[in-house]
Motif scaffolding. Structure first.
Motif, short mmCIF file in Angstrom:
data_model
loop_
_atom_site.label_atom_id
_atom_site.label_comp_id
_atom_site.label_asym_id
_atom_site.label_seq_id
_atom_site.Cartn_x
_atom_site.Cartn_y
_atom_site.Cartn_z
N ARG A 278 -0.27 -1.26 11.84
CA ARG A 278 0.39 -0.16 11.07
C ARG A 278 1.88 0.25 11.26
NH1 ARG A 278 -3.39 3.08 7.89
NH2 ARG A 278 -5.28 2.00 7.70
N ILE A 279 2.14 0.47 12.71
CA ILE A 279 3.53 0.56 13.10
C ILE A 279 4.65 -0.22 12.63
CG2 ILE A 279 5.05 1.39 15.06
CD1 ILE A 279 2.38 2.67 16.40
N ILE B 175 -0.43 8.73 12.25
CA ILE B 175 0.18 7.87 13.37
C ILE B 175 1.90 8.49 13.57
CG2 ILE B 175 1.36 5.68 13.69
CD1 ILE B 175 -1.31 4.33 12.78
N LEU B 176 2.51 8.77 12.26
CA LEU B 176 3.60 9.11 12.17
C LEU B 176 3.75 10.67 13.07
CD1 LEU B 176 4.80 8.32 8.57
CD2 LEU B 176 5.58 7.32 10.67
N ARG C 176 0.96 -1.27 0.09
CA ARG C 176 0.05 -0.10 -0.07
C ARG C 176 0.77 1.27 0.02
NH1 ARG C 176 -3.75 0.90 4.57
NH2 ARG C 176 -1.90 0.58 5.46
N ARG D 297 4.32 -2.30 10.17
CA ARG D 297 4.42 -2.32 8.68
C ARG D 297 5.38 -1.06 8.47
NH1 ARG D 297 2.34 0.62 4.41
NH2 ARG D 297 0.85 1.74 5.76
N LEU D 298 5.05 0.10 9.13
CA LEU D 298 5.92 1.37 8.84
C LEU D 298 7.61 0.96 9.29
CD1 LEU D 298 3.51 4.05 9.90
CD2 LEU D 298 4.10 3.83 7.70
N LEU E 260 1.15 5.32 1.44
CA LEU E 260 0.60 6.00 3.01
C LEU E 260 -0.69 6.58 2.84
CD1 LEU E 260 3.97 7.80 4.27
CD2 LEU E 260 3.11 5.44 4.81
N ASP E 261 -1.44 6.35 3.92
CA ASP E 261 -2.69 7.11 3.71
C ASP E 261 -2.67 7.98 5.02
OD1 ASP E 261 -3.23 5.66 6.20
OD2 ASP E 261 -4.72 4.03 5.15
N ASP F 204 -1.88 6.60 8.36
CA ASP F 204 -0.46 6.25 8.65
C ASP F 204 0.23 7.74 8.79
OD1 ASP F 204 -0.51 3.65 7.86
OD2 ASP F 204 -0.54 4.06 5.81
N ARG F 205 -0.12 8.70 8.13
CA ARG F 205 0.43 10.06 8.22
C ARG F 205 0.21 10.66 9.66
NH1 ARG F 205 0.12 10.43 2.73
NH2 ARG F 205 -2.13 10.73 2.76
#
Length: 196
Positions: A40-41, A11-12, A2, A43-44, A4-5, A8-9
Motif C-alpha cells: 500500500r505504501i 497508514i498516511l 482504486r 502504491r501511495l 483511498l480507503d 490508506d488514510r
C-alpha cells in the motif's frame, strides 16, 4: 485503479506522525500484514501521494536565526520566481502562495536582518511590499482527514476516478480518466518520440 480507503488514510496518518515507524507496527495498527502495508505504501508513493519520508527538526534546539513570518506582495508575473527563490533558501521552513500574488514564508532570519535576507535571496525588483511578524511559536501538523484521491488525467485534465488507468513512460507514471485518453497519450508519445 482504486481510491483511498480508510486503511490508506490510517497508514498516511501513522506515517505523518512518524515516518520511521516500522511497517510491522503500522500493520498491527491497521490489522493487516506487513507485506500488505508495504504494498500500500509503495502504491501511495507511485501515485505521488507520498513523495518522500522526511525528518521533523526541533528548531528551538538549534540557533538558526530569528523566526519570522514573511509576507511578500509580488508582481503577479514574479510569484513563481519569488516562491522558488525562497524555497531554495536553507533559512526557509515553509512557503505558501496566495491567490492574490502574495508569497508567505516561515523564515529563520540571520543577524543581518530581513532586508539583507531578501536582497540575497529574492529578486527585489519583483517585490511590491513586504510585512514581517516575529514568530513566538509554530507548529506544523500535516492532516489527512477524510481525503480522497484526486488524480488529474494527463491527457484531458479531468479527474481520474476509480475506473481510470495508469501508464508508466520513461520511469514516470501518468494517470488517465479513460482508455481513450490513454490511447491518445500513447499515440502522441509514440509519434513525438519517433520524430526525436
Amino acid at each position: 485503479m482504486r481510491t483511498l480507503d480508510d486503511i490508506d488514510r490510517e497508514i498516511l496518518r501513522l506515517l505523518a506522525a512518524d515516518a520511521r515507524r516500522p511497517y510491522s507496527e503500522i500493520a498491527e495498527a491497521v490489522d493487516r500484514s506487513p507485506p500488505t502495508v508495504s504494498e500500500r505504501i509503495d502504491r501511495l508513493q507511485e501515485l505521488g501521494v507520498v513523495r518522500r519520508f522526511t525528518v521533523d527538526i526541533d528548531r528551538s534546539l538549534l540557533d538558526t536565526g530569528t523566526p519570522i513570518l514573511l509576507d511578500v506582495e509580488v508582481k503577479p508575473a514574479e510569484v513563481e520566481s519569488v516562491r522558488a527563490a525562497l524555497a531554495e533558501s536553507d533559512r526557509v521552513e515553509h512557503v505558501f502562495v496566495t491567490a492574490d500574488a502574495r508569497v508567505v514564508a516561515q523564515v529563520y532570519v540571520p543577524d543581518g536582518g530581513v532586508r539583507t535576507f531578501l536582497a540575497e535571496n529574492v529578486p527585489f525588483d519583483a517585490v511590491r511590499e513586504y510585512d514581517v511578524s516575529l514568530l513566538s511559536e509554530s507548529d506544523w501538523t500535516p492532516r489527512v482527514g477524510e481525503a480522497e484521491l484526486a488524480l488529474t488525467c494527463a491527457e484531458c485534465g479531468n479527474t481520474v476516478t476509480a475506473e481510470g488507468e495508469s501508464l508508466r513512460v520513461d520511469g514516470e507514471r501518468y494517470h488517465f480518466c479513460c482508455p481513450s485518453c490513454l490511447d491518445r497519450f500513447e499515440s502522441t508519445y509514440e509519434r513525438l518520440s519517433g520524430g526525436a
